[in-house]
Enzyme design. Structure first.
Site, short mmCIF file in Angstrom:
data_model
loop_
_atom_site.label_atom_id
_atom_site.label_comp_id
_atom_site.label_asym_id
_atom_site.label_seq_id
_atom_site.Cartn_x
_atom_site.Cartn_y
_atom_site.Cartn_z
N SER A 34 -3.41 -8.58 1.66
CA SER A 34 -3.73 -7.77 3.09
C SER A 34 -5.08 -8.20 3.81
CB SER A 34 -3.80 -6.38 2.60
OG SER A 34 -2.58 -5.79 2.40
N VAL A 59 -4.34 -6.86 -2.64
CA VAL A 59 -3.92 -6.93 -3.92
C VAL A 59 -4.38 -7.97 -4.90
CG1 VAL A 59 -2.38 -4.93 -3.54
CG2 VAL A 59 -1.48 -7.24 -3.57
N1 GLN Z 1 2.44 -8.74 -0.09
C1 GLN Z 1 1.93 -7.55 -0.44
C2 GLN Z 1 2.97 -6.78 0.24
O1 GLN Z 1 3.36 -6.77 1.32
C3 GLN Z 1 0.68 -7.42 0.30
C4 GLN Z 1 0.07 -5.89 -0.14
C5 GLN Z 1 -1.34 -5.66 -0.06
O2 GLN Z 1 -2.34 -6.39 -0.33
N2 GLN Z 1 -1.63 -4.55 0.28
O3 GLN Z 1 3.33 -5.70 -0.46
#
Ligand code: GLN
Length: 288
Positions: A47, A242
């Site tokens: 993200s 994440v």
């Molecule tokens: N690829 C993850 C998603 O789209 C990224 C989420 C994140 O870092 N919040 O769920």
């Protein structure tokens, strides 16, 4: 703190990483830099990539973005669907997933080779041409990304995604898969500490006003659903992913990137948050 928390396991490529990894890198706008631990190791920025695309969209589009995305903390999980229905397909902010989809849709409309344009910007900001998408991560994101697709189609039904959902989401899954180190990230975000200008090259990436606004959005919406607690403890505009990364901006002074994969309930790096809290306690560099 180190080694605690839960490593993201929604795709295999993220689940195998040791929660004991820790890296931190600080770039000052004066050109000095300080790093510690696994600061050269690449990880999935996830993200955090939403700041790059938001910067591109704001440079393209200016105020019409805000008819399609809000600017308030969501108070729900970053991948929540329920709020979208109440709010007629207008996501609360550009950092929850649905908001990031709209932002990527805007960037998609503005560039014919969208993935290439994002990658070139990131390589330029980091001064590192070897930065790339991790295709294995991007493909796993696509294969498991049903909730993201659901949000995309839902917003499309309200006319808030203008391009083909699968094509926009392909870009989104790739931006999340960008593989970078703390060293790359702290250098890349220096423009947000310096009124939109990269200090080393003088390149104006975004206007001063947009830089201030992105910092404000990071402070109020950048740390998932524990943004209030994070502002209380750290008090810096920040964005987490994440993959365990967090970038934090000290306006007018420096950009900080920290990485440790063990996550809190809300999805923020536990050791990363602790390190930033200690940094602010020792240096007094909170914005408050
Ligand atoms: N690829 C993850 C998603 O789209 C990224 C989420 C994140 O870092 N919040 O769920």
């Amino acid at each position: 703190m180190l080694g605690q928390g839960k490593v993201a396991d929604y795709i295999p490529a993220l689940s195998g990483i040791s929660p004991k990894k820790f890296g931190m890198s600080i770039h000052l706008i004066s050109g000095e830099r300080f790093s510690v631990g696994d600061f050269k190791e690449n990880f999935s920025i996830q993200s955090i990539s939403k700041i790059f695309t938001l910067s591109m969209a704001m440079a393209l589009d200016d105020d019409s973005i805000w008819k399609r995305v809000g600017r308030e903390p969501s108070g729900s999980k970053f991948n929540s669907l329920i709020q979208l229905e109440y709010e007629h397909g207008i996501p609360r902010n550009p950092f929850i997933n649905a908001g990031a989809h709209v932002i990527t849709d805007i960037v998609f409309s503005g560039y014919s080779e969208t993935k290439l344009a994002i990658l070139e910007l990131v390589q330029r900001l980091s001064a590192n041409k070897s930065i790339d998408y991790n295709e294995e991560v991007a493909q796993s994101e696509r294969e498991t990304g049903n909730r993201n697709l659901a949000m995309g189609y839902f917003m499309k039904s309200y006319g808030n995604i203008h391009n083909k959902v699968r094509e926009v989401l392909d870009v989104y899954f790739h931006q999340c898969s960008l593989s970078m180190s703390c060293q790359d990230l702290s250098r890349a975000f220096l423009y947000l500490a310096n009124d939109g200008v990269m200090p080393s090259t003088g390149e104006q990436i975004i206007s001063k006003k947009d830089s201030d606004r992105i910092n404000a959005l990071m402070l109020t919406c950048g740390m998932y659903d524990s943004v209030g607690d994070f502002a209380y403890r750290v008090g810096l505009p920040s964005k987490s992913g994440v993959g365990g990364g967090i970038v934090a901006i000290v306006p007018g002074q420096m950009s900080i990137a920290v990485w440790s994969p063990g996550l809190s309930e809300s999805g923020n790096s536990l050791a990363g948050t602790f390190a930033l809290e200690q940094f602010v306690n020792y240096t007094g560099k909170s914005i408050f």
